[in-house]
Design an enzyme around this catalytic site. Sequence first.
Site, PDB file in Angstrom:
ATOM      1  CG  HIS A  46      -2.223  -0.696   0.963  1.00  0.00           C
ATOM      2  ND1 HIS A  46      -3.161  -0.231   0.065  1.00  0.00           N
ATOM      3  CD2 HIS A  46      -2.737  -1.846   1.465  1.00  0.00           C
ATOM      4  CE1 HIS A  46      -4.200  -1.047   0.035  1.00  0.00           C
ATOM      5  NE2 HIS A  46      -3.965  -2.042   0.876  1.00  0.00           N
ATOM      6  CG  ASP A  87      -2.859   1.557   3.929  1.00  0.00           C
ATOM      7  OD1 ASP A  87      -2.773   2.547   3.175  1.00  0.00           O
ATOM      8  OD2 ASP A  87      -1.985   1.294   4.783  1.00  0.00           O
ATOM      9  CE1 TYR A 146      -8.643   5.007 -14.471  1.00  0.00           C
ATOM     10  CE2 TYR A 146      -7.198   5.903 -12.779  1.00  0.00           C
ATOM     11  CZ  TYR A 146      -7.854   4.821 -13.355  1.00  0.00           C
ATOM     12  OH  TYR A 146      -7.716   3.581 -12.802  1.00  0.00           O
ATOM     13  CD  GLU A 194      -0.814   3.925  12.159  1.00  0.00           C
ATOM     14  OE1 GLU A 194      -0.951   2.914  11.466  1.00  0.00           O
ATOM     15  OE2 GLU A 194      -0.578   3.899  13.393  1.00  0.00           O
TER      16      GLU A 194
END
Length: 462
Positions: free
Chosen positions: A153, A158, A360, A434
């Site tokens: 990841h 994630d 895209y 985090e």
Amino acid sequence: METTYVTKAKIKPIIINSVLLISVLFVLSNKAYAQNNDSVTIASLESQIRIRAAEIEKKMIGWREDIHQHPELGDAEMRTSKIVADQLNHLGMEVTTGVARTGVIGILKGGKPGATIALRADMDALPVKEPEGLSFASKAMGTMRGQQVNVMHACGHDTHTAMLMAAAEVLSGMKQDIPGTIMFIFQPAEEGSSIVDPTTGDIWGAQLILKEGWFKKVKPEAVFALHVMVGPSGAIFFKSGATTAGSENFTLKVSGRGGHGGMPWSTIDPVPTAALIVSGLQTTVSRKADLTKSPAVVTVATLQAGSNPNVIPDSVFMSGTIRSYDKDFQNKLDSDVTLTAEKIAESQGGIAKITITPNYPATINDSKLADQMSPVLKRVSNNVSESPLQGASEDFSFYAKEIPGLFIFLGITPKDQDPATAAPNHNPHFFVDETALITGIRAMASMTINYLVSAANTKKNK
């Protein structure tokens, strides 16, 4: 002293005017009360979000680390999808699995009628080998179109999945106060499919979700998404209008005539021809593209030629990407790239055949949504700023072409690191602080509440 007599004829208009004045004041007072009451409601709901996000932060980090340790490539997110589906089922949502092959959609119906919006997180990882160091570092392997690869990841999907799972729990706990419906899209294959050859014309990810008719079945009025990026931890940045680049991939074959490396005059050597094309393609941006209309990039990323030092090959293969922020501009750039490659090859006696495959479109943020959510996001984070244009592309752009969309970024660079030198997305050393992720939960939940409550208030006032 003169005496004034008030007749019945004079009293009647005074009474009527007084009644009208009282009525106007009553309406204005009620309107002011309603506006104040709505403001209090949004404030109280945002306060709930703040409390609930703090309560679920530790669980969300656990989800993130588990998903990080077990990454899966696009259209192979079976384990991740099960984790998501189990959580949404636990929350009592209407859950559909197998969406666009391996995606999950959950529908949360609020306790009051109202508008419908969609929230999206992407789940797939990249074919990147993660270095050792983290206690939850990936050791996973996967199959990318038949080839065994390491999986990591390295783009933060994630965290996107874990944050939206947490936001779903936060909002589910408040559903009695929510006027409307929320569509949670856990999307596979944003980085591309691990099973579909992009040159076949098949589709994946957001494009496949739309083809399956999900925006017609559920009919959201707006769609939001968040992406982690290098930047000060907990900072939010976004912009109105063009945000991420439109992208196309190209493959190019340069054909000549092979022969002995010691006698190049008897060949049409495609290797120096290919080198001239690589150099010439740079002028399509520096000399042919009107950069006042859109920034642009033409990158040659792969080059394959020959198998022996004394053998001139018959052909050279190369591939790369073309990026800009405007469709008409991109069409002109495609034409210039094709002409440049073909004419350079022709001038050397060779032939160039180029194939350009749309990937895209550019992500265009809705200006009204951006304006509406700006004060909301400033209440979520004390560091909100305008995002620069991003050279990366995003298949969120397909959603934003269908309905108004807003794509925002969350900074995740630890405070002891300089974002200017931190490893970027797609790098094996990409690292997420985090502590920033609780801001992401609050951002997604707060945008949702504000949109739905504002829509309900607008309808009520009408």
